[in-house]
Each structure stands twice: as structure tokens, then as C-alpha cells.
Design a protein around this motif. Structure first.
Motif, mmCIF file in Angstrom:
data_model
loop_
_atom_site.group_PDB
_atom_site.id
_atom_site.type_symbol
_atom_site.label_atom_id
_atom_site.label_comp_id
_atom_site.label_asym_id
_atom_site.label_seq_id
_atom_site.Cartn_x
_atom_site.Cartn_y
_atom_site.Cartn_z
ATOM 1 N N GLU A 51 0.796 -1.222 0.000
ATOM 2 C CA GLU A 51 0.000 0.000 0.000
ATOM 3 C C GLU A 51 0.833 1.278 0.000
ATOM 4 O O GLU A 51 0.299 2.352 -0.254
ATOM 5 N N SER A 52 2.133 1.176 0.334
ATOM 6 C CA SER A 52 2.966 2.383 0.321
ATOM 7 C C SER A 52 4.360 2.060 -0.204
ATOM 8 O O SER A 52 4.812 0.915 -0.177
ATOM 9 N N ASP A 53 5.029 3.115 -0.639
ATOM 10 C CA ASP A 53 6.374 2.988 -1.169
ATOM 11 C C ASP A 53 7.338 2.522 -0.073
ATOM 12 O O ASP A 53 8.210 1.677 -0.304
ATOM 13 N N LYS A 82 12.395 3.031 -8.476
ATOM 14 C CA LYS A 82 11.193 3.589 -7.872
ATOM 15 C C LYS A 82 10.016 2.636 -8.065
ATOM 16 O O LYS A 82 9.866 2.019 -9.110
ATOM 17 N N ALA A 83 9.173 2.544 -7.049
ATOM 18 C CA ALA A 83 7.988 1.689 -7.136
ATOM 19 C C ALA A 83 6.948 2.336 -8.046
ATOM 20 O O ALA A 83 6.775 3.553 -8.049
ATOM 21 N N VAL A 84 6.249 1.517 -8.816
ATOM 22 C CA VAL A 84 5.220 1.996 -9.723
ATOM 23 C C VAL A 84 3.902 2.087 -8.951
ATOM 24 O O VAL A 84 3.489 1.138 -8.295
ATOM 25 N N HIS A 85 3.253 3.234 -9.034
ATOM 26 C CA HIS A 85 2.000 3.460 -8.323
ATOM 27 C C HIS A 85 0.838 3.303 -9.291
ATOM 28 O O HIS A 85 0.770 3.969 -10.314
ATOM 29 N N LYS A 93 9.549 -4.136 -8.730
ATOM 30 C CA LYS A 93 10.047 -5.344 -9.388
ATOM 31 C C LYS A 93 11.503 -5.576 -8.990
ATOM 32 O O LYS A 93 12.303 -4.648 -8.950
ATOM 33 N N VAL A 94 11.823 -6.837 -8.700
ATOM 34 C CA VAL A 94 13.189 -7.238 -8.375
ATOM 35 C C VAL A 94 13.578 -8.331 -9.364
ATOM 36 O O VAL A 94 12.951 -9.390 -9.408
#
Length: 161
Positions: A51-53, A82-85, A93-94
Motif C-alpha cells: 500500500e505504500s512505497d 522507484k515503485a510503480v504506483h 520489481k526485483v
């Protein structure tokens, strides 16, 4: 003449086990209670959804710990910047490095040649073949590859005498 291959591989079974351990750890952590979070593994890629970065970054650390417990080198991880929102979730993604790319292989061969160890290094696809007359020289190359800072873990296989 003795020889061996320098490769960079991630054991997929251990990776799956580490992802399962990560899921269990997240289920039992206090700071993730009541939070929708998801860890998925598919095609050498782990998808972390929360739910959050900040929680996504915490999940990366939990995954890194699970990998080290399963003897998978966390240096093989490539985490997105950066995380995609999208919607109410953040997705990170890793990816995991498989094989030695050409640039890294060239740097490794250059480093081996600069060390003046009497071996022959040849790039063969996504591995580097090392051939030498003495086992001690081959072991010196193994130590050199382990200590090199090329951003990738190396394993050694196909040792022939």
C-alpha cells in the motif's frame, strides 16, 4: 590441463524457497498487520506489492534477509529505482541476474590478465573458461573473482583436472 568455468547463476529452487520464507515473515511481522501486501515470483523476477512505497522498500529488505538465509547472494538482485504506483498499490520489481553479460566478462578477463597469473581466460557465452597448468594458479583466480567488485556474484563449476 586443469580448467574451470566462472558462472553467475541463481539457484531457482532456493530463490522460490526464499520468496516463500519472505511471505511467511511478512505475515508474522507486526508492522505489516492489516496491510495488504503481496510477494510473487515468476520468470526470475519477484514482484513486491504493497500500500505504500516505504512498505515496498521494507519488503525488499525482508527478501534480502530471506535470500541470505538460503545462501543466495543478494548481490544478484536488481531492484527498480522507484515503485510503480497504480490504484491504491505500489509495485516494485526485483530481477535476478543470470549469466555473465559481455561487459562484465570483459572486465573480469582484464582483471585476471592484469594480475599476471599464468592462466588463459576465454569468454564462452555467459561464462568465462579459465585454463592453467597449475591448480594453485586456478585457485588464485577463484580468490580474485570472489574479491572482485563487479556487482555480481560468481560461482565456479566444471572443474577438470
Amino acid at each position: 590441463m586443469p580448467s574451470f568455468d566462472i558462472v553467475s547463476e541463481v539457484d531457482e529452487v532456493e530463490l522460490r524457497n526464499a520468496v516463500a520464507n519472505c511471505k511467511r515473515d511478512l505475515d508474522s511481522r507486526f508492522d505489516f498487520r492489516g496491510v495488504e501486501c503481496e510477494v510473487d515470483y515468476k520468470d526470475n523476477q519477484v514482484s513486491l506489492r504493497s500500500e505504500s512505497d516505504f512498505q515496498c522498500n521494507q519488503m525488499v529488505e525482508v527478501l534480502r534477509t530471506a535470500l541470505s538465509k538460503r545462501n543466495v547472494d543478494p548481490a544478484a538482485m536488481e531492484v527498480e529505482d522507484k515503485a510503480v504506483h497504480s490504484g491504491k498499490f505500489f509495485t516494485l520489481k526485483v530481477k535476478f541476474k543470470q549469466g555473465i553479460d559481455t561487459e562484465t566478462a570483459k572486465k573480469l578477463v582484464k582483471e585476471i590478465k592484469a594480475s599476471k597469473i599464468k592462466v588463459v581466460a576465454a569468454i564462452q557465452g555467459d561464462s568465462v573458461r579459465i585454463t592453467g597448468k597449475k591448480r594453485d594458479d586456478l585457485q588464485a583466480v577463484m580468490a580474485l573473482a570472489r574479491n572482485s567488485d563487479l556487482g555480481q556474484p560468481f560461482q565456479f563449476n566444471n572443474f577438470r583436472d
